[in-house]
Design a protein around this motif. Structure first.
Motif, PDB file in Angstrom:
ATOM      1  N   LYS A 204       0.824  -1.204   0.000  1.00  0.00           N
ATOM      2  CA  LYS A 204       0.000   0.000   0.000  1.00  0.00           C
ATOM      3  C   LYS A 204       0.862   1.259   0.000  1.00  0.00           C
ATOM      4  N   VAL A 205       1.959   1.228   0.748  1.00  0.00           N
ATOM      5  CA  VAL A 205       2.862   2.375   0.792  1.00  0.00           C
ATOM      6  C   VAL A 205       3.501   2.588  -0.583  1.00  0.00           C
ATOM      7  N   ILE A 206       3.932   1.512  -1.216  1.00  0.00           N
ATOM      8  CA  ILE A 206       4.541   1.613  -2.546  1.00  0.00           C
ATOM      9  C   ILE A 206       3.522   2.127  -3.561  1.00  0.00           C
ATOM     10  N   ASP A 207       2.304   1.610  -3.495  1.00  0.00           N
ATOM     11  CA  ASP A 207       1.255   2.098  -4.399  1.00  0.00           C
ATOM     12  C   ASP A 207       0.986   3.586  -4.181  1.00  0.00           C
ATOM     13  N   PHE A 208       0.940   4.022  -2.929  1.00  0.00           N
ATOM     14  CA  PHE A 208       0.729   5.430  -2.627  1.00  0.00           C
ATOM     15  C   PHE A 208       1.852   6.287  -3.201  1.00  0.00           C
ATOM     16  N   LEU A 209       3.098   5.842  -3.028  1.00  0.00           N
ATOM     17  CA  LEU A 209       4.235   6.605  -3.534  1.00  0.00           C
ATOM     18  C   LEU A 209       4.235   6.671  -5.058  1.00  0.00           C
ATOM     19  N   ILE A 210       3.870   5.588  -5.718  1.00  0.00           N
ATOM     20  CA  ILE A 210       3.839   5.579  -7.178  1.00  0.00           C
ATOM     21  C   ILE A 210       2.739   6.504  -7.692  1.00  0.00           C
ATOM     22  N   ILE A 211       1.568   6.429  -7.084  1.00  0.00           N
ATOM     23  CA  ILE A 211       0.443   7.253  -7.536  1.00  0.00           C
ATOM     24  C   ILE A 211       0.729   8.737  -7.301  1.00  0.00           C
ATOM     25  N   ASN A 212       1.348   9.071  -6.189  1.00  0.00           N
ATOM     26  CA  ASN A 212       1.575  10.464  -5.832  1.00  0.00           C
ATOM     27  C   ASN A 212       3.004  10.925  -6.108  1.00  0.00           C
ATOM     28  N   ALA A 213       3.744  10.209  -6.932  1.00  0.00           N
ATOM     29  CA  ALA A 213       5.129  10.576  -7.226  1.00  0.00           C
ATOM     30  C   ALA A 213       5.226  11.944  -7.890  1.00  0.00           C
ATOM     31  N   VAL A 214       4.220  12.319  -8.653  1.00  0.00           N
ATOM     32  CA  VAL A 214       4.218  13.622  -9.318  1.00  0.00           C
ATOM     33  C   VAL A 214       4.228  14.752  -8.288  1.00  0.00           C
ATOM     34  N   TYR A 215       3.644  14.530  -7.140  1.00  0.00           N
ATOM     35  CA  TYR A 215       3.589  15.550  -6.102  1.00  0.00           C
ATOM     36  C   TYR A 215       4.744  15.428  -5.108  1.00  0.00           C
ATOM     37  N   ILE A 216       5.186  14.210  -4.844  1.00  0.00           N
ATOM     38  CA  ILE A 216       6.208  13.978  -3.828  1.00  0.00           C
ATOM     39  C   ILE A 216       7.603  14.332  -4.333  1.00  0.00           C
ATOM     40  N   ALA A 217       7.942  13.943  -5.554  1.00  0.00           N
ATOM     41  CA  ALA A 217       9.292  14.151  -6.080  1.00  0.00           C
ATOM     42  C   ALA A 217       9.684  15.631  -6.130  1.00  0.00           C
ATOM     43  N   PRO A 218       8.852  16.531  -6.645  1.00  0.00           N
ATOM     44  CA  PRO A 218       9.256  17.946  -6.613  1.00  0.00           C
ATOM     45  C   PRO A 218       9.429  18.489  -5.196  1.00  0.00           C
ATOM     46  N   GLY A 219       8.609  18.023  -4.262  1.00  0.00           N
ATOM     47  CA  GLY A 219       8.753  18.468  -2.883  1.00  0.00           C
ATOM     48  C   GLY A 219      10.082  18.050  -2.283  1.00  0.00           C
TER      49      GLY A 219
END
Length: 140
Positions: free
Chosen positions: A4-19
């Motif tokens: 679930k954590v990996i799925d969350f990170l993949i789905i929200n990578a567009v928002y997390i990576a720039p941060g």
């Protein structure tokens, strides 16, 4: 749980990576230097491709005899990566807004390819430029 954590990170990578990138740039001088280097390395091929697109349009203009030939960024993108253009349209319409696609990105795709790539390459080169250090001395 890990899935679930990996799925969350993949789905929200567009928002997390720039941060993460912004936080690293703010906190570390060496990270800023590395990011500037990466930006310069990305800018050089973009500028090269912009020149190639300009030569392509110029050659077609001289060879065709039908007047000025300008190939849009969208035409080049569609000829090289047709599935990616549709994927980008679907992504923007679904996750951001159809207005962004219609008023922003569609206008960008209609511009000449050498203008889009050249301006983006110049922007990245300017952001990643080596800045001169200024020594300030205070007499007192």
């Amino acid at each position: 749980m890990v899935g679930k954590v990996i799925d969350f990170l993949i789905i929200n990578a567009v928002y997390i990576a720039p941060g993460i990138l912004v936080a690293a740039l703010i906190l570390s001088e060496s990270t800023r230097a590395a990011a500037a280097f990466v930006l310069r390395m990305i800018a050089r091929p973009l500028l090269l491709v912009a020149v190639i697109a300009l030569v392509y349009d110029g050659t077609r203009t001289l060879a065709g005899g039908a007047g000025l030939v300008i190939t849009s960024f969208g035409d080049h993108w569609e000829s090289f990566f047709p599935a990616a253009l549709d994927t980008m349209r679907i992504f923007v319409n679904r996750h951001l807004s159809p207005v962004i696609w219609e008023l922003g990105l569609l206008r960008l795709l209609r511009l000449p390819a050498w203008v889009v790539l050249g301006l983006f390459g110049l922007l990245l080169a300017w952001i990643g430029r080596k800045r001169r250090r200024v020594n300030i001395y205070v007499n007192g």
